[in-house]
Structures are given as C-alpha cells and as structure tokens.
Design an enzyme around this catalytic site. Structure first.
Site, PDB file in Angstrom:
ATOM      1  N   GLU A  48       0.851  -1.191   0.000  1.00 29.97           N
ATOM      2  CA  GLU A  48       0.000   0.000   0.000  1.00 29.97           C
ATOM      3  C   GLU A  48       0.880   1.231   0.000  1.00 29.97           C
ATOM      4  O   GLU A  48       1.954   1.236   0.591  1.00 29.97           O
ATOM      5  CB  GLU A  48      -0.914   0.010   1.231  1.00 29.97           C
ATOM      6  CG  GLU A  48      -2.155  -0.830   1.027  1.00 29.97           C
ATOM      7  CD  GLU A  48      -3.222  -0.606   2.088  1.00 29.97           C
ATOM      8  OE1 GLU A  48      -3.824   0.481   2.060  1.00 29.97           O
ATOM      9  OE2 GLU A  48      -3.441  -1.512   2.899  1.00 29.97           O
ATOM     10  N   GLY A  49       0.402   2.265  -0.691  1.00 23.56           N
ATOM     11  CA  GLY A  49       1.176   3.510  -0.742  1.00 23.56           C
ATOM     12  C   GLY A  49       0.250   4.692  -0.925  1.00 23.56           C
ATOM     13  O   GLY A  49      -0.974   4.534  -0.917  1.00 23.56           O
ATOM     14  N   TYR A  51      -0.353   6.338  -3.559  1.00 30.58           N
ATOM     15  CA  TYR A  51      -1.060   6.280  -4.841  1.00 30.58           C
ATOM     16  C   TYR A  51      -2.264   5.343  -4.801  1.00 30.58           C
ATOM     17  O   TYR A  51      -3.204   5.487  -5.562  1.00 30.58           O
ATOM     18  CB  TYR A  51      -0.097   5.797  -5.940  1.00 30.58           C
ATOM     19  CG  TYR A  51       0.582   4.494  -5.578  1.00 30.58           C
ATOM     20  CD1 TYR A  51      -0.052   3.279  -5.783  1.00 30.58           C
ATOM     21  CD2 TYR A  51       1.839   4.491  -4.983  1.00 30.58           C
ATOM     22  CE1 TYR A  51       0.544   2.088  -5.412  1.00 30.58           C
ATOM     23  CE2 TYR A  51       2.449   3.306  -4.612  1.00 30.58           C
ATOM     24  CZ  TYR A  51       1.794   2.107  -4.827  1.00 30.58           C
ATOM     25  OH  TYR A  51       2.384   0.928  -4.451  1.00 30.58           O
ATOM     26  N   GLY A  52      -2.219   4.322  -3.927  1.00 31.72           N
ATOM     27  CA  GLY A  52      -3.258   3.293  -3.909  1.00 31.72           C
ATOM     28  C   GLY A  52      -2.681   1.988  -3.387  1.00 31.72           C
ATOM     29  O   GLY A  52      -1.845   1.996  -2.484  1.00 31.72           O
ATOM     30  N   VAL A  54      -1.294  -2.269  -4.246  1.00 34.98           N
ATOM     31  CA  VAL A  54      -0.838  -3.286  -5.198  1.00 34.98           C
ATOM     32  C   VAL A  54      -1.391  -4.626  -4.724  1.00 34.98           C
ATOM     33  O   VAL A  54      -1.193  -5.011  -3.571  1.00 34.98           O
ATOM     34  CB  VAL A  54       0.708  -3.347  -5.292  1.00 34.98           C
ATOM     35  CG1 VAL A  54       1.144  -4.462  -6.238  1.00 34.98           C
ATOM     36  CG2 VAL A  54       1.275  -2.020  -5.765  1.00 34.98           C
ATOM     37  N   LYS A  69      -1.635  -2.932  -9.876  1.00 36.17           N
ATOM     38  CA  LYS A  69      -1.460  -1.662  -9.167  1.00 36.17           C
ATOM     39  C   LYS A  69      -2.746  -0.866  -9.366  1.00 36.17           C
ATOM     40  O   LYS A  69      -3.078  -0.490 -10.494  1.00 36.17           O
ATOM     41  CB  LYS A  69      -0.259  -0.932  -9.775  1.00 36.17           C
ATOM     42  CG  LYS A  69       0.182   0.323  -9.070  1.00 36.17           C
ATOM     43  CD  LYS A  69       1.474   0.800  -9.728  1.00 36.17           C
ATOM     44  CE  LYS A  69       1.993   2.090  -9.172  1.00 36.17           C
ATOM     45  NZ  LYS A  69       3.240   2.502  -9.848  1.00 36.17           N
ATOM     46  N   ASP A 163      13.318   8.223  -9.998  1.00 38.44           N
ATOM     47  CA  ASP A 163      12.875   7.779  -8.671  1.00 38.44           C
ATOM     48  C   ASP A 163      13.436   6.394  -8.353  1.00 38.44           C
ATOM     49  O   ASP A 163      12.715   5.508  -7.904  1.00 38.44           O
ATOM     50  CB  ASP A 163      11.343   7.781  -8.596  1.00 38.44           C
ATOM     51  CG  ASP A 163      10.830   7.667  -7.158  1.00 38.44           C
ATOM     52  OD1 ASP A 163      11.600   7.979  -6.225  1.00 38.44           O
ATOM     53  OD2 ASP A 163       9.671   7.254  -6.968  1.00 38.44           O
TER      54      ASP A 163
END
Lengths: 329, 250
Positions: A48-49, A51-52, A54, A69, A163
C-alpha cells in the site's frame, strides 16, 4: 469565385448538419470503456502507498501470478493523473529484460485505474531488510549489473527514471533476476528542458536536485544507483547512517563541501552555500562502506561524485573493472 | 524517445494506403449498420466516463421515419470532416501558442482515433479537443481542462469525459515521433539560402503539419521524417520557382 466559395461553405454546413443528425436519438446506458472484467482474481494486498494499493492476483486466462497496481484517481477535475499516463506510455515503449512488463491497463468505476504487471517476488528494500541484505559479493555484483543494464537502456532511449530506490527494484527470487519498476516520475529528456526539482525519495536524491537545480540529466539516476549500491553493501541507506540535519549536509559531510574547483557552478546554483552549512572535510566512502572490494569502491566513488558532469554514466559503469568477472550474468 | 526503430509508432501505427482504406471502410460500415438499426450512431460519454449507445428502433414506423431523415456519411465525406477538424486543431494551437511538438502529437492522436471509429460515432469536435488535452499531458505542457475549455468557449467536462475512450482507442501508445525541431531549423536555413532573411516569402510550418495534399493518410503510412522531407521539398521547389520569377521580374 465568391459563388463557388459560398457553395462550398453551404455544402460543408449541410455535411455538418447531417453529422449532427446522427446523434438525435434515445439512448441506453452502456459500460465505461475498459470497465469490462480485468480478467484477474485478487488474492491479497501486496503493498500500500500514497497512490493506492498493489494486489497479488491470478490471471484467469493463463493461471499466472500477476501484480495489479490500483491507483485512486483523486483529482478527478484533471481526469487521469499525468503520472499514470507517463508511466503507461513509457512502459509501452521500453522493452528490456530488466524492466518490469506492463501487461494491460483497465478502469473500474470512475475512481480507479488498474495497471496489471508481471509478478515478482519482492523488492530490493524487502530483500535488504528481511533477508539480512545480500552478504555475498557475487549477488551484489549481479544485482548492480542488472540495475545498470536497465538504467543504461532507459538512458539510451532518452528516458530518466528519476525515482530509483530499493523499493522500485523488484526481484524474481528463483532466477535472481532484477527488474526496474515504477516509472511514474520518469520522463523523456532533451538538452534544453527545465525539469521539476520536487521528485525522488530524499535519501536517493542527487545533490544537484537538492540544490534546486532544474537542469539535470541522466546523472541523477546514477547518483541514485550509487546510493542503492552502498545500501546493498552496508544494509541500510547510506545517508541515513550519517548523523546530520538533512540529506545535503549528509552528502557534504561524506564527500566534503563543494567549492568552485570541485564542482564548477555550485556558487551560482547555491549562492548561500557558506551560510547553509560549515565547510566539511570529506569523511570518505571507505569510512562507511567497508565490505567492498577496491574496484567496487572506485565505481561507487565515480557514481557518488558531487559534480554531475564528472559522474560516471550507466554505459561506462557496465564496462568498469568491477564487472570484469561477470561471466555468470 | 530516441529509438524510432523499436517504437510502437513504427511497429503498430504505420499502414499501407490499402490498409488505411480498409480501416476507414470498416469504421464507416459499422456506423452505417448502427444507423440502419438505430436511426443514429453517435455514442455519448457521460460524467463518469460511461458510454451510452443509440437505442434500437421500437417500431418499423420509427425506423422508416428516421431512415428517411438521416443519410449516412460516405468515407469521402468523413475524410472531409476530419480534415476540417485537423485544421481547427491548428487554430486551437495558435490561440494557446503551444509548441509544434504538442500540435504534432495531438494531430497524430486525432488521426489514430479515427482509424478505429467513424466520425458518426464520436463527435470530432470533442475528440479533437480531448486529443489536445492528452497531448499537453504527455508532452508535460500542463494545461488544465478548465483552462483549455475556457480558451475555446467549450465545456471542459466533455474533454474529461472523452479522455478514457481516446487513450483506449490509441491503445496507450502515446509516445509519437514528429521531427519538427530539426525541420524548423532546416526550413530556416532554406529561407536564408533562397530568399534572404528579410524576404516576405515564409514557409508555413502549419502547412507541413497538416501534411499538404493528402493530410489524412500521410502521417499514418509514412514515417514522420519522410512526410517532412516530401513536404519540405515541395515547398522548396515552389520557393525556387518563386525565386526564379523574382529574378525574371528584376
């Protein structure tokens, strides 16, 4: 002449009117394009991050494991986030053994964008933290060679990743295969472009970005690769080890505060450098990165070079003496 | 992207003239069939991105009435409408002063979109504006949908509604090749060589962009460089002739 022109305009207007007629009808609702079945069965949440999430999924057609994702579309006022568009469009063009494969893209309702990737077992961050980091020099060398191969390929295609960090380096455990992932911040580059300075994770961010330069190039990725290299050897982020108030001070403590002689243009880039931090003498990489053979330390020092113009390229890194015994690749 | 040879542009989006004709015919045929069956063809995309399709006729009377009123467009008429909106696309660029790269990208998106669809199925004005918005995103020339809508007095929601269908029709192959920077430099050199820097004759890059006499197909069945070379040589030959005429007058 005038009559001919007005006749033409008249007939074209009639054509547009006929086109408009095509829409005059009652309607029935249909599916959102791409909302059709994603053809995957969700097994569990892998990560989880911001952005949403996985998900680890099963491809219902092939039975293969895939990673989905799922990105939440927060700012619907701007449609699909540019970051997703950038990632998808670049991955459609980049085909390399060490770059993760995007299998398909889909949409669910109006809130999620689903990117389905090939599945890999874990990322380099998990590998370092949970598996006591790659202690043998051969694994470090193999991983480094693969990371650099992917980065060199991206750069040859005029793409900056921007990144690079251990959590964006994925690993296939059985094959000991490395794949770069997360091209959400990646972009094409050109000689005359000005880029954003707010990117990358701070521990892996190049000094020119930390100094707020907006003109940078492939060298920013090589700095990040150098940080990953050091982390694989010492088992934790290099600039986390150094006791300092921020990343830039940590860099200067390790490599010495730059001057116009060591980094031409630094005073223009950072006029208040002398106010910002005291003049540090370099502690030297060997102080912190102890378990690395001399050729490896030499390569690392060329990657972690303060002056971007003197920093080694990915292509040149692959030809470095450190990789002379890479017949196992 | 540096490598055109391995790109999706080269692998998937360059067609022979015959293939193009087949694609246009297939899209046109499908739209005609929907028109016969439903009396209309245009799909609409609502605020959450859902497509709505025309309803089939309820009665034979409905069908007869609608059929009498609506005559489908021929392939040639469709091409005519597409060229019209390709030129409109240039006007949008002139209003916003976007760089040529964005103009080229949007134009290619527009052409590719109508390889899959007929203009009778998706409103070309809306698609044209959505292609502009998509090109701005991919080329990182950030313009908000609202700003774009305001600038041309259109509802920006329509741009956002169509975004998904555009990306999917393009199969997410959004990186495209157009050699405008090099061509622009070349044109400047040609101008200086042929007529001097102060001359009134100017090569119009916009003309090159719409691809001259065959705007619809050129960028789809020739590599960008070839299109540019052909168009530039045409322009140059015209300039040379003009130069000779000027000498004769003198």
């Amino acid at each position: 002449m005038w009559n001919e022109e007005s006749d033409w305009i008249g007939s074209f207007d009639a054509l547009l009117a006929r086109l408009a007629e095509c829409s005059m009808c009652s309607r029935r609702s249909g599916e959102r394009p791409g909302a059709a079945q994603m053809d995957v069965k969700i097994l569990d949440v892998a990560a989880e991050g911001g952005y949403g999430r996985v998900f680890r999924c099963l491809d219902v057609h092939t039975g293969a494991l895939v990673a989905m994702k799922q990105i939440t579309m927060v700012r619907l006022s701007q449609g699909i986030p540019a970051q997703i568009i950038r990632e998808v469009s670049l991955l459609r063009e980049l085909h390399h053994a060490n770059i993760v494969k995007l299998l398909r893209v889909g949409f669910t309702e109006n809130r999620y964008v689903n990117l389905v990737f090939e599945h890999l077992d874990y990322d380099l961050h998990q590998f370092i933290v949970n598996r006591g980091y790659p202690k043998d020099a051969t694994t470090v060398k193999s991983f480094m060679f693969q990371i650099l191969s992917a980065v060199a390929y991206c750069h040859s295609r005029k793409v900056l990743h921007r990144d690079l960090k251990p959590s964006n380096v994925l690993i296939n455990h059985s094959k000991r295969l490395i794949k770069l992932a997360d091209f959400g911040l990646a972009r094409e580059f050109a000689d005359d472009f000005l880029y954003t300075e707010k990117l990358g994770t701070s521990w892996y961010r190049a000094p020119e970005i930390l100094c707020h330069s907006r003109q940078y190039s492939t060298q920013v990725d090589l700095w990040s690769v150098g940080c990953i290299f050091a982390e694989m050897v010492i088992g934790q982020p290099l600039f986390q080890v150094i006791n300092c108030r921020d990343e830039l001070e940590g860099i200067f403590k390790l490599l010495g505060t730059p001057t116009e002689e060591t980094w031409p243009g630094i005073t223009k880039l950072m006029p208040n450098l002398h106010i910002y931090c005291s003049k540090f003498d370099p502690l030297g990489l060997e102080t912190f990165v102890t378990d690395l053979e001399p050729s490896g330390l030499n390569l690392l020092s060329m990657m972690l070079c303060l002056d971007p113009s003197k920093r080694i390229s990915a292509e040149a890194s692959l030809k470095h003496a450190y990789f002379t015994d890479v017949n196992w690749i | 992207m540096a490598d055109f040879q391995t790109s999706t542009h080269r692998a998937k989006w360059i067609f022979s003239p015959q293939q193009l004709v087949e694609k246009y015919r297939a899209a046109n045929q499908r739209a005609k069939q929907i028109l016969e069956k439903c009396g209309a063809t245009l799909m609409e995309v609502d605020v959450n991105g859902s497509l709505s399709y025309p309803e089939p006729h309820m009665t034979a009377k409905d069908s007869a009435e609608k059929h009498y009123r609506t005559k489908p467009l021929s392939i040639e008429e469709e091409q005519c409408i597409k060229v019209f909106y390709e030129n409109k696309l240039q006007e949008v660029y002139n209003n916003f002063r976007f760089p040529h790269k964005i103009q080229a990208t949007a134009l290619i998106y527009f052409k590719r979109f109508y390889l899959q669809w007929s203009v009778m199925e998706h409103q070309p004005k809306h698609i044209m504006l959505t292609c502009v918005y998509a090109a701005c995103k991919i080329e990182e020339n950030h313009v908000s949908a609202e700003e774009l809508g305001k600038g041309i007095s259109q509802d920006h929601q329509m741009i956002l509604n169509n975004e998904m269908i555009v990306y999917q029709s393009l199969e997410f192959d959004l990186i495209v090749y157009a050699p405008y920077r090099s061509v622009e430099g070349f044109i400047n050199d040609v101008e200086v060589c042929l007529v001097g820097p102060d001359a009134a004759v100017k090569l119009c890059l916009g003309d090159l962009l719409v691809m001259g006499s065959n705007p619809e197909t050129a960028s789809l069945h020739m590599q960008g460089n070839s299109v540019m070379l052909v168009m530039t040589s045409l322009k140059c030959s015209r300039l040379c002739k003009r130069q000779q005429d000027l000498k004769l007058i003198k």
